[in-house]
Write an enzyme that holds these catalytic residues in place. Structure first.
Site, mmCIF file in Angstrom:
data_model
loop_
_atom_site.group_PDB
_atom_site.id
_atom_site.type_symbol
_atom_site.label_atom_id
_atom_site.label_comp_id
_atom_site.label_asym_id
_atom_site.label_seq_id
_atom_site.Cartn_x
_atom_site.Cartn_y
_atom_site.Cartn_z
ATOM 1 N N CYS A 111 43.745 43.683 34.365
ATOM 2 C CA CYS A 111 44.103 44.648 33.335
ATOM 3 C C CYS A 111 44.415 43.948 32.020
ATOM 4 C CB CYS A 111 45.325 45.444 33.780
ATOM 5 S SG CYS A 111 45.153 46.187 35.408
ATOM 6 N N CYS A 112 44.248 44.685 30.926
ATOM 7 C CA CYS A 112 44.632 44.228 29.599
ATOM 8 C C CYS A 112 43.938 42.918 29.234
ATOM 9 C CB CYS A 112 46.156 44.120 29.528
ATOM 10 S SG CYS A 112 46.808 43.782 27.879
ATOM 11 N N ILE A 113 44.661 41.840 29.030
ATOM 12 C CA ILE A 113 44.086 40.558 28.621
ATOM 13 C C ILE A 113 43.638 39.718 29.812
ATOM 14 C CG2 ILE A 113 46.233 39.222 28.529
ATOM 15 C CD1 ILE A 113 43.357 39.140 25.937
ATOM 16 N N ALA A 114 44.019 40.084 31.023
ATOM 17 C CA ALA A 114 43.699 39.288 32.215
ATOM 18 C C ALA A 114 42.204 39.013 32.425
ATOM 19 C CB ALA A 114 44.302 39.930 33.459
ATOM 20 N N PRO A 115 41.280 39.884 32.024
ATOM 21 C CA PRO A 115 39.858 39.573 32.243
ATOM 22 C C PRO A 115 39.378 38.271 31.588
ATOM 23 C CG PRO A 115 40.096 41.905 31.832
ATOM 24 C CD PRO A 115 41.450 41.274 31.570
#
Length: 121
Positions: free
Chosen positions: A96-100
């Site tokens: 999620c969010c910046i994790a990709p």
């Protein structure tokens, strides 16, 4: 027919002192999650059907160096090992969010678009 979903979860965190925050990340995580926290090193892809990495600035500064190095970032070795294990086992990985950005850095063929600081581009 009734369908049931059984969701077993375990909150895992890296065992290290968080940058710019006094105290142990595991203890702080337990306080926030209000539950038991385990070290990420104990995660095994054989024990779970999927893994999910919530986003947030902690991913950018503690699980990777994205916050300070951007596209030239590195990924924490334990995080890299676990993501690669789940990917290699063909199990879902939620980010999620910046994790990709983690997946884009360590899994060949994964690309993400983060955005631009220039308005209108």
């Amino acid at each position: 027919l009734q369908s049931r979903l059984l969701c077993l979860h375990r909150v895992l965190r890296k065992q290290w002192y968080q940058r710019r925050v006094r105290g142990n990340v595991l203890k702080e995580s337990a306080r926030i999650a209000r539950g038991k926290i385990s070290d990420l090193a104990s995660l095994s892809d054989a024990d779970y059907d999927a893994v999910i990495f919530p986003g947030g600035f902690g991913v950018a500064k503690n699980l990777s160096s994205f916050a300070t190095e951007g596209a030239n970032m590195s990924v924490d070795p334990t995080v890299s090992e676990k993501v690669k294990a789940f990917h290699g086992a063909g199990k879902p990985i939620g980010m999620c969010c910046i994790a990709p950005v983690i997946a884009a850095r360590i899994i060949p063929g994964v690309e993400v678009t983060v955005g631009s600081d220039v308005e209108g581009t």
